[in-house]
Scaffold this motif. Structure first.
Motif, PDB file in Angstrom:
ATOM      1  N   ALA A 210      -8.654  -2.057   4.705  1.00 39.04           N
ATOM      2  CA  ALA A 210      -9.448  -2.793   3.735  1.00 39.04           C
ATOM      3  C   ALA A 210      -8.594  -3.327   2.594  1.00 39.04           C
ATOM      4  CB  ALA A 210     -10.559  -1.899   3.184  1.00 39.04           C
ATOM      5  N   ARG A 211      -7.642  -2.535   2.140  1.00 40.16           N
ATOM      6  CA  ARG A 211      -6.728  -2.939   1.078  1.00 40.16           C
ATOM      7  C   ARG A 211      -5.324  -2.471   1.432  1.00 40.16           C
ATOM      8  NH1 ARG A 211     -10.496  -0.453  -2.547  1.00 40.16           N
ATOM      9  NH2 ARG A 211      -8.904   1.127  -2.916  1.00 40.16           N
ATOM     10  N   PHE A 212      -4.377  -2.887   0.598  1.00 39.71           N
ATOM     11  CA  PHE A 212      -2.999  -2.481   0.839  1.00 39.71           C
ATOM     12  C   PHE A 212      -2.857  -0.966   0.765  1.00 39.71           C
ATOM     13  CE2 PHE A 212       1.484  -1.965  -0.451  1.00 39.71           C
ATOM     14  CZ  PHE A 212       2.090  -2.673   0.575  1.00 39.71           C
ATOM     15  N   ASP A 213      -3.705  -0.322  -0.047  1.00 41.10           N
ATOM     16  CA  ASP A 213      -3.599   1.125  -0.251  1.00 41.10           C
ATOM     17  C   ASP A 213      -4.772   1.897   0.346  1.00 41.10           C
ATOM     18  OD1 ASP A 213      -5.500   0.138  -1.931  1.00 41.10           O
ATOM     19  OD2 ASP A 213      -4.864   1.265  -3.706  1.00 41.10           O
ATOM     20  N   LEU A 214      -5.548   1.274   1.232  1.00 40.04           N
ATOM     21  CA  LEU A 214      -6.732   1.963   1.754  1.00 40.04           C
ATOM     22  C   LEU A 214      -7.066   1.487   3.158  1.00 40.04           C
ATOM     23  CD1 LEU A 214      -9.176   3.861   1.261  1.00 40.04           C
ATOM     24  CD2 LEU A 214     -10.397   1.851   0.371  1.00 40.04           C
ATOM     25  N   LYS A 215      -7.294   2.453   4.042  1.00 43.00           N
ATOM     26  CA  LYS A 215      -7.866   2.201   5.359  1.00 43.00           C
ATOM     27  C   LYS A 215      -9.275   2.775   5.389  1.00 43.00           C
ATOM     28  CE  LYS A 215      -3.953   1.937   8.577  1.00 43.00           C
ATOM     29  NZ  LYS A 215      -3.323   2.572   9.770  1.00 43.00           N
ATOM     30  N   LEU A 216     -10.160   2.093   6.100  1.00 43.87           N
ATOM     31  CA  LEU A 216     -11.530   2.562   6.241  1.00 43.87           C
ATOM     32  C   LEU A 216     -11.849   2.730   7.716  1.00 43.87           C
ATOM     33  CD1 LEU A 216     -13.473   0.412   3.599  1.00 43.87           C
ATOM     34  CD2 LEU A 216     -12.715   2.796   3.404  1.00 43.87           C
ATOM     35  N   GLY A 217     -12.525   3.837   8.023  1.00 37.74           N
ATOM     36  CA  GLY A 217     -12.946   4.100   9.385  1.00 37.74           C
ATOM     37  C   GLY A 217     -14.420   4.465   9.425  1.00 37.74           C
ATOM     38  N   VAL A 218     -15.058   4.161  10.524  1.00 38.02           N
ATOM     39  CA  VAL A 218     -16.465   4.510  10.736  1.00 38.02           C
ATOM     40  C   VAL A 218     -16.537   5.298  12.037  1.00 38.02           C
ATOM     41  CG1 VAL A 218     -18.797   3.653  11.125  1.00 38.02           C
ATOM     42  CG2 VAL A 218     -17.300   2.483   9.484  1.00 38.02           C
ATOM     43  N   GLU A 291       6.927  -7.854  -9.423  1.00 40.11           N
ATOM     44  CA  GLU A 291       6.004  -6.850  -8.883  1.00 40.11           C
ATOM     45  C   GLU A 291       6.410  -6.502  -7.456  1.00 40.11           C
ATOM     46  OE1 GLU A 291       2.177  -8.610  -9.176  1.00 40.11           O
ATOM     47  OE2 GLU A 291       1.813  -7.893 -11.216  1.00 40.11           O
ATOM     48  N   HIS A 292       6.352  -5.205  -7.138  1.00 41.47           N
ATOM     49  CA  HIS A 292       6.800  -4.770  -5.814  1.00 41.47           C
ATOM     50  C   HIS A 292       6.003  -3.529  -5.427  1.00 41.47           C
ATOM     51  CE1 HIS A 292       9.545  -2.855  -2.837  1.00 41.47           C
ATOM     52  NE2 HIS A 292       9.752  -4.115  -2.496  1.00 41.47           N
ATOM     53  N   ARG A 293       5.400  -3.579  -4.260  1.00 45.51           N
ATOM     54  CA  ARG A 293       4.612  -2.438  -3.758  1.00 45.51           C
ATOM     55  C   ARG A 293       5.078  -2.110  -2.346  1.00 45.51           C
ATOM     56  NH1 ARG A 293      -1.528  -3.571  -4.028  1.00 45.51           N
ATOM     57  NH2 ARG A 293      -1.671  -1.322  -4.342  1.00 45.51           N
ATOM     58  N   ARG A 294       5.360  -0.836  -2.107  1.00 44.19           N
ATOM     59  CA  ARG A 294       5.791  -0.380  -0.793  1.00 44.19           C
ATOM     60  C   ARG A 294       4.846   0.729  -0.325  1.00 44.19           C
ATOM     61  NH1 ARG A 294      10.394  -0.526   2.272  1.00 44.19           N
ATOM     62  NH2 ARG A 294      11.538  -1.537   0.585  1.00 44.19           N
ATOM     63  N   ALA A 295       4.174   0.493   0.802  1.00 42.32           N
ATOM     64  CA  ALA A 295       3.256   1.485   1.355  1.00 42.32           C
ATOM     65  C   ALA A 295       4.019   2.490   2.203  1.00 42.32           C
ATOM     66  CB  ALA A 295       2.173   0.800   2.187  1.00 42.32           C
ATOM     67  N   GLU A 296       3.407   3.675   2.370  1.00 43.96           N
ATOM     68  CA  GLU A 296       4.055   4.709   3.179  1.00 43.96           C
ATOM     69  C   GLU A 296       4.136   4.310   4.654  1.00 43.96           C
ATOM     70  OE1 GLU A 296       1.872   8.302   3.285  1.00 43.96           O
ATOM     71  OE2 GLU A 296      -0.081   7.345   3.630  1.00 43.96           O
ATOM     72  N   THR A 297       3.345   3.331   5.049  1.00 48.52           N
ATOM     73  CA  THR A 297       3.405   2.845   6.430  1.00 48.52           C
ATOM     74  C   THR A 297       4.499   1.809   6.643  1.00 48.52           C
ATOM     75  OG1 THR A 297       1.657   1.267   5.841  1.00 48.52           O
ATOM     76  CG2 THR A 297       0.978   3.321   6.887  1.00 48.52           C
TER      77      THR A 297
END
Length: 514
Positions: A210-218, A291-297
């Motif tokens: 859903a976002r760079f810092d969030l996954k959503l599951g159903v 600005e710089h963002r690095r995700a754990e993935t």
């Protein structure tokens, strides 16, 4: 041995000598055979030559006899050659267009000729339909959100029931805005077993970012759908890039790893304080923070330029972008912001009266004309000449409908004779924003705009104006500005700093990327 020549048969090999008995002998001492003499018809047949050399004695009777023999031998097989005639057969009736298309579809033809082979033929009477066919217990699908697509609509296209898709979209909207989900986002779905083939398959599993810092599951738990949040750790440390300008500031920054858009914004920011082509030397050191963002993935997002610095030895330029009073611009480390720009024409038209003394067309006596008149069509939009704040908007005597803008540093502009006012008192307007429309209110002889410029409440000629606006941060804004600047300057570039360059003008020097 004997050889055949034009004179007939002759002896070949060794010389012939006479034997003691008077008979012929060869040089080897062997008696030569004696041929009987041919007479009559045998002699005639013996002398007949059927294989005539057509290359010799051309034109003689012997040559013509050989030519006749050759022609006769060629004519004999031609005369006895068998005759072949076409066998009669009935012609087929031409196929109708549907039949031709069907035959073409199931025929084997080159793809280059437009063939579409591989089409299945319709079943014959020998094919028996099955009473029931088993279904797969679950189906794994991948759906992609398109530009301007709806989340629920994507699920419906994948086979999810409409009511269930809307319920899932409502659940997701509680955790993340559906409008913020980027186009191209991949959605992994699993559809489960259904009771009847006429029913849509139920949704068993759904997962997307859903976002760079969030996954959503159903997930379907005990027959009901439940939302699952999967946060993604993100490092928001800005990226700091330093290096020497070398022969080209742009190429040096790009070689150090700065994004192209960030380098362009950096050069524009530095260019607002100096001439990049003339004042920047090869030994000057640039300092860029983005600005710089690095995700754990492993994904990386690079944002806008935050800080632009240039170290020229005795002179240091430090600029940070800051928003104050609704205006965003580059401020120096001391809190001083500066933006240069020419005043634009507030309306499209032609000048009908200039600044200076003139005879008033209605009052009939001479007085100072404190602005310029610009003739334009009735209802033409009037634009703010430069950024400012609306100090007055309303009826103003002979000016009719009048708007006055304050631009700071004692600068102000006035717009008179409007047919309608759009701006409101206290409103902040940007350069080029509509503040009203051309009219002929007040002391006016026709539709036009009376445009005035004031410096410290003294009217000046608008045609000669070219000024710079300067703003200064103070109080809480200045404190927050310096605190943010300190946090940015505390970011350290990774690795050791680049070595000091030599004084000669050479290729750009190595840079350090943080």
């Amino acid at each position: 041995m004997y050889q055949r020549d034009e004179a007939g048969f002759g002896q070949g090999g060794g010389a012939v000598a006479l034997a003691l008995d008077g008979g012929p002998r060869s040089s080897l001492g062997i008696a030569a055979p004696v041929l009987p003499e041919l007479t009559g018809w045998r002699a005639a047949i013996h002398d007949l030559d059927l294989v005539v050399d057509l290359g010799a004695r051309i034109g003689s009777l012997h040559w013509f006899r050989g030519l006749a023999t050759c022609l006769a031998l060629c004519a004999a097989p031609i005369a006895f050659f068998p005759k072949f005639a076409a066998l009669p057969a009935p012609s087929l009736a031409p196929m109708a267009e549907p039949q031709w298309q069907e035959a073409r579809a199931i025929a084997i033809a080159p793809l280059g000729l437009g063939a579409d082979t591989g089409r299945r033929m319709a079943p014959t009477d020998a094919a028996q339909p099955l009473a029931d066919t088993p279904e797969r217990p679950s189906i794994d699908l991948v759906a992609t959100i398109g530009q301007g697509d709806g989340f629920a609509r994507v699920l419906e296209r994948a086979g999810v029931a409409k009511a269930e898709a809307q319920a899932v979209a409502k659940m997701v909207s509680g955790a993340a805005s559906l409008a913020d989900i980027k186009a191209g986002t991949r959605i992994d779905l699993t559809l489960g077993r259904r009771a009847r083939k006429s029913d849509p398959r139920p949704l068993d599993h759904l997962l997307f970012r859903a976002r760079f810092d969030l996954k959503l599951g159903v997930e379907r738990v005990n027959g009901a759908l439940a939302l699952k949040r999967i946060p993604i750790a993100v490092d928001d440390t800005p990226l700091r890039i330093q290096g020497f300008a070398g022969s080209s500031l742009y190429r040096a920054a790009r070689a150090a790893g700065a994004p192209a858009k960030a380098v362009e914004a950096y050069i524009r920011a530095i260019g607002s304080r100096m001439s990049v082509g003339r004042d920047v030397r090869s030994t000057d050191r640039f300092d860029i923070i983005v600005e710089h963002r690095r995700a754990e993935t492993g994904e990386v997002e690079v944002g806008k330029l935050l800080f632009a610095g240039l170290d020229q030895g005795k002179r240091q330029t430090r600029l940070m972008q800051w928003t104050a009073a609704g205006s965003t611009q580059w401020y120096e480390a001391s809190g001083i912001g500066e933006r240069k720009g020419l005043m634009r024409m507030p309306v499209v038209g032609r000048m009908t009266s200039s600044f200076g003394m003139r005879r008033h067309p209605l009052l009939g006596y001479g007085r100072l004309h404190k602005g310029m008149d610009i003739g334009a069509a009735y209802g033409s939009p009037i634009l703010a000449a430069i950024d400012g704040t609306v100090a007055f908007a309303g009826w103003h005597g002979g000016h009719g409908n009048y708007v006055k803008l304050n631009h700071g540093s004692g600068m102000a502009t006035g717009y008179a004779h409007m047919s309608r006012i759009v701006a409101r008192p206290g409103q902040r307007v940007a350069q080029g924003q509509v503040i009203g429309y051309v009219g002929s209110t007040g002391l006016s002889t026709g539709p036009h705009l009376h445009y005035e410029v004031y410096k410290n409440n003294v009217a000046v000629n608008p045609a000669t104006m070219s000024f710079t606006t300067t703003s200064q941060l103070a109080g809480g804004d200045l404190a927050r500005f310096k605190a943010q600047l300190g946090r940015l300057l505390a970011v350290r570039p990774a690795g050791a700093a680049a070595p000091e360059p030599q004084k000669s003008a050479e290729a750009r020097k190595p840079a350090t990327r943080g």
